[in-house]
Design a protein around this motif. Structure first.
Motif, PDB file in Angstrom:
ATOM      1  N   THR A   1      13.934 -33.667  27.636  1.00  0.00           N
ATOM      2  CA  THR A   1      13.880 -32.971  26.337  1.00  0.00           C
ATOM      3  C   THR A   1      15.278 -32.666  25.798  1.00  0.00           C
ATOM      4  O   THR A   1      15.410 -31.875  24.864  1.00  0.00           O
ATOM      5  CB  THR A   1      13.115 -31.632  26.470  1.00  0.00           C
ATOM      6  N   LYS A   2      16.315 -33.296  26.359  1.00  0.00           N
ATOM      7  CA  LYS A   2      17.682 -32.877  26.009  1.00  0.00           C
ATOM      8  C   LYS A   2      18.032 -33.122  24.537  1.00  0.00           C
ATOM      9  O   LYS A   2      18.880 -32.428  23.989  1.00  0.00           O
ATOM     10  CB  LYS A   2      18.710 -33.539  26.928  1.00  0.00           C
ATOM     11  N   ASP A   3      17.386 -34.109  23.895  1.00  0.00           N
ATOM     12  CA  ASP A   3      17.695 -34.388  22.485  1.00  0.00           C
ATOM     13  C   ASP A   3      16.954 -33.460  21.518  1.00  0.00           C
ATOM     14  O   ASP A   3      17.207 -33.492  20.311  1.00  0.00           O
ATOM     15  CB  ASP A   3      17.360 -35.848  22.137  1.00  0.00           C
ATOM     16  N   LEU A   4      16.026 -32.657  22.029  1.00  0.00           N
ATOM     17  CA  LEU A   4      15.304 -31.717  21.162  1.00  0.00           C
ATOM     18  C   LEU A   4      16.133 -30.440  21.013  1.00  0.00           C
ATOM     19  O   LEU A   4      16.570 -29.864  22.008  1.00  0.00           O
ATOM     20  CB  LEU A   4      13.937 -31.375  21.759  1.00  0.00           C
TER      21      LEU A   4
END
Lengths: 84, 84
Positions: free
Chosen positions: B32-35
């Motif tokens: 989920t790092k790009d959220l």
């Protein structure tokens, strides 16, 4: 202003401004792999329909909120299509 | 059904169902790092306010659409807080 209108304006401001941090994040990181493309496409289609709805009912708040949300999500989509 | 109502129902369905692919994506990838966390928090706060708005104006479509959107985004937030 009625309480109901106030709640609506706060709601619209929060759900619209929400996408600014996501634009800044993908702009800086150039990484979009965790973003689901079908989510972006369906959301953009839906927000476009809300914009049409706002025009049909002549509601300036609905038009304004969805126009800004649409632009921000089109920017996110542009990054998604570029970085995958 | 009026054209205006139809446009509203299509818009609500698209912006609500949009989050299902994102839930499935983070559930499968556990990434989920790009959220953007502020985006999730602001959007969830805004959708909660739309839910209150729906209750205040007694609008079943607004209540239904925002309740589903809220649940889906709370699931995404749960993954974001878990995986970072």
């Amino acid at each position: 202003m009625q309480l109901i209108d106030l709640v609506g304006y706060i709601a619209a401001t929060l759900t619209t401004a929400a996408f600014l941090p996501q634009v800044l994040k993908v702009w800086r990181s150039k990484s979009t792999k965790d973003l689901a493309l079908p989510t972006l496409l369906s959301f953009i289609a839906g927000v476009s329909m809300w914009l049409v709805y706002g025009l049909l009912v002549h509601s300036t708040p609905i038009i304004m909120a969805n126009a800004v949300t649409l632009v921000l999500n089109l920017v996110i989509l542009r990054f998604k299509l570029k970085y995958g």
